[in-house]
Design a protein around this motif. Structure first.
Motif, PDB file in Angstrom:
ATOM      1  N   ASP A  28       0.732  -1.270  -0.016  1.00 27.73           N
ATOM      2  CA  ASP A  28       0.070   0.098  -0.089  1.00 27.73           C
ATOM      3  C   ASP A  28       0.845   1.219  -0.034  1.00 27.73           C
ATOM      4  O   ASP A  28       2.143   1.167  -0.265  1.00 27.73           O
ATOM      5  N   ALA A  29       0.549   2.401   0.196  1.00 22.94           N
ATOM      6  CA  ALA A  29       0.995   3.647   0.108  1.00 22.94           C
ATOM      7  C   ALA A  29       2.050   3.839   1.243  1.00 22.94           C
ATOM      8  O   ALA A  29       3.174   4.541   1.027  1.00 22.94           O
ATOM      9  N   SER A  31       3.835   1.328   1.992  1.00 23.48           N
ATOM     10  CA  SER A  31       4.593  -0.007   1.691  1.00 23.48           C
ATOM     11  C   SER A  31       4.440  -1.096   2.805  1.00 23.48           C
ATOM     12  O   SER A  31       5.219  -1.879   2.897  1.00 23.48           O
ATOM     13  N   ARG A  32       3.063  -1.199   3.400  1.00 21.93           N
ATOM     14  CA  ARG A  32       2.764  -2.214   3.943  1.00 21.93           C
ATOM     15  C   ARG A  32       2.150  -3.534   3.105  1.00 21.93           C
ATOM     16  O   ARG A  32       1.447  -3.389   1.938  1.00 21.93           O
ATOM     17  N   THR A  47       0.668  -6.938   1.419  1.00 17.78           N
ATOM     18  CA  THR A  47      -0.771  -8.003   1.900  1.00 17.78           C
ATOM     19  C   THR A  47      -0.257  -8.995   0.551  1.00 17.78           C
ATOM     20  O   THR A  47       0.206  -8.852  -0.373  1.00 17.78           O
TER      21      THR A  47
END
Ligand SMILES: Cc1cc2nc3c(=O)[nH]c(=O)nc-3n(C[C@H](O)[C@H](O)[C@H](O)COP(=O)(O)OP(=O)(O)OC[C@H]3O[C@@H](n4cnc5c(N)ncnc54)[C@H](O)[C@@H]3O)c2cc1C
Length: 449
Positions: free
Chosen positions: A334-335, A337-338, A340
């Motif tokens: 995600d934005a 950098s997490r 999934t």
């Protein structure tokens, strides 16, 4: 101010440490930056070498899994509930179970002679041995009996190499990043490890100029990111380095595990000292998964009437199932950098899982019976052996993040050392192959300089 290191390595796991040792042996000064604290003494040594596990080896698994930071263990299996990292000095190299087969799905980044030489070096760095296990009574008898049963299907039963040595008291000393460095005078002298999280890589054009860690910028003439198969693409993503293949083409191993009570004729006499067996059944045309028969660690709570079983009667079996590679299987960031994960199993994967499950029954019927409460279970999907997330490719055609030297496409001085480089569907445990690659990447850095 000039830097006092030639190379910065991000991550102190087995692969970063092996690359660091090789560079030191070439006369370079290396700074390893590790985000996690020491969780063992000496720092980076194997947690399993603690004396308390001699008396109760099965207690180890609970301690090891306590060091796994799961991203979200409540997600469905296609989203890899087992995906986890170990932010610690030595990375997952301080909790791994040290099984070290050579790879079954090699590719042409190295010639056959180079693969052999780098596997030899990796086995030296990781202190890998097979012969001592052949002294086990269970080992010899299981090998004979299972070999006779599976041989007609073209399946071999072999001694499994392990990164460990028996000490004078007959206990295994498991190799960890501490040992990789301590065994080398050059590495002891030239490799420095500091604790800081690398936030981003600073880059301009085809050069990385530094890394931002712990709020300061550290100059970096050469950089190797060895932050694991999840942490490596995550750091590239956070640094704005986002080639098309980043995080895609992910493969991993669903792992089936069970514990057996062996028939008495396969065992040393009750109470007699007998080394723990470790055997492998490599993938074959008849069974394209990787099976293990070994006494290692058990995740089970045994039930009556098998709460207590004579130790010489016990072994575990594992069915390690490689997952098909597809570009769309991978990690999305995600934005912030997490990560999934999205890795749906293909029909062929599901058939392989069923095959491994049936095979567990067959192996068990040949050797004995399941211990009550220890019937086959699947370990949490995605917990170990992730590959492909920063894969190598022969050309910069969008199917790879790095070239065959481990250098990120478009960069002169940014290299990777991670199982994420492995572009093939590898059925066996990947760390030995990843270590061989890490050493090769270090050599290429020196010859390119
Ligand atoms: C329970 C268990 C058992 C296993 N058993 C086996 C086995 O028997 N055989 C086998 O082949 N493999 C096994 N594995 C897998 C093996 O542990 C890994 O293949 C191996 O540790 C990978 O090494 P690595 O150096 O690439 O990554 P890691 O060991 O994950 O190390 C990466 C390091 O990078 C650090 N890092 C990440 N991001 C940053 C950042 N931004 N800044 C600074 N530092 C950072 C992390 O904190 C970590 O210390 C097992 C794994 C587990 C969990």
């Amino acid at each position: 101010m000039p830097s006092d290191h030639d190379v910065v390595i991000v991550g102190s796991g087995p692969l970063g440490t092996s690359a660091g040792r090789r560079l030191a042996e070439h006369g370079l000064d290396v700074l390893i930056i590790e985000q996690g604290p020491a969780i063992s003494d000496p720092p980076g040594s194997h947690t399993r070498n603690a004396a308390r596990f001699h008396a109760d080896p099965d207690a180890y698994l609970e301690v090891a899994t306590a060091h796994l930071d799961f991203f979200d263990d409540s997600v469905p299996r296609d989203n890899l509930p087992g995906a986890a990292v170990t932010p610690a000095r030595g990375g997952q190299g301080v909790i791994w179970t040290n099984l070290c087969p050579r790879g079954d799905a090699l590719w042409d980044a190295l010639s056959p002679d180079e693969w052999k030489a780098y596997y030899d070096d990796a086995e030296t760095y990781l202190d890998v041995h097979a012969a001592p296990f052949e002294e086990s009574t269970r080992q010899q008898r299981i090998k004979d009996k299972l070999g006779a049963a599976l041989g007609p299907d073209g399946r071999a039963v072999e001694t499994l190499p392990v990164a460990a040595t028996f000490d004078g008291d007959g206990y295994l000393h498991f190799t960890a990043p501490y040992d990789i460095l301590a065994a080398s005078a050059a590495a002891t002298e030239r490799v420095r490890v500091i604790e800081a999280a690398v936030d981003t890589l600073v880059h301009e054009g085809s050069k990385v100029t530094g890394v931002v860690a712990g709020g300061r910028t550290i100059e970096a003439p050469e950089v190797i990111v060895a932050a694991g198969a999840i942490g490596t693409p995550q750091l590239l993503h956070r640094s704005g380095i986002r080639p098309k293949a980043l995080g895609r083409w992910l493969s991993y191993h669903p792992i089936l595990v069970a514990q057996l009570v062996l028939d008495p004729d396969l065992c040393a006499a009750p109470g007699e000292a007998d080394r723990e067996p470790r055997l492998q059944i490599p993938p074959s045309a008849a069974a394209d998964w990787y099976s293990l028969v070994l006494r290692d660690v058990s995740p089970f709570q045994p039930e009556a009437p098998d709460d207590t079983v004579e130790p010489n009667r016990l072994v575990e079996i594992q069915g390690i199932c490689p997952v098909d590679i597809a570009e769309e299987n991978g990690i999305a960031f995600d934005a912030d950098s997490r990560p999934t994960f999205h890795v749906p199993l293909s029909p062929a994967d599901n058939a392989r899982l069923e095959g491994a499950r049936d095979d567990a029954d067959r192996i068990t019927a040949t050797l004995g019976r399941y211990r009550a409460g220890c019937e086959p279970i699947w370990m949490p999907f995605g917990f170990a052996h992730m590959t492909g997330t920063t894969r190598m490719s022969a050309s910069d055609d969008g199917t790879g993040v790095a070239d065959y030297q481990g250098r990120v496409w478009g960069f002169d001085n940014l290299r990777l050392a991670t199982n994420g480089l492995i572009p093939t569907r590898m059925a066996v445990n990947p760390t030995l192959t990843g270590t061989a690659l890490a050493i090769a990447v270090a050599d290429r850095l020196v010859t390119a300089a």
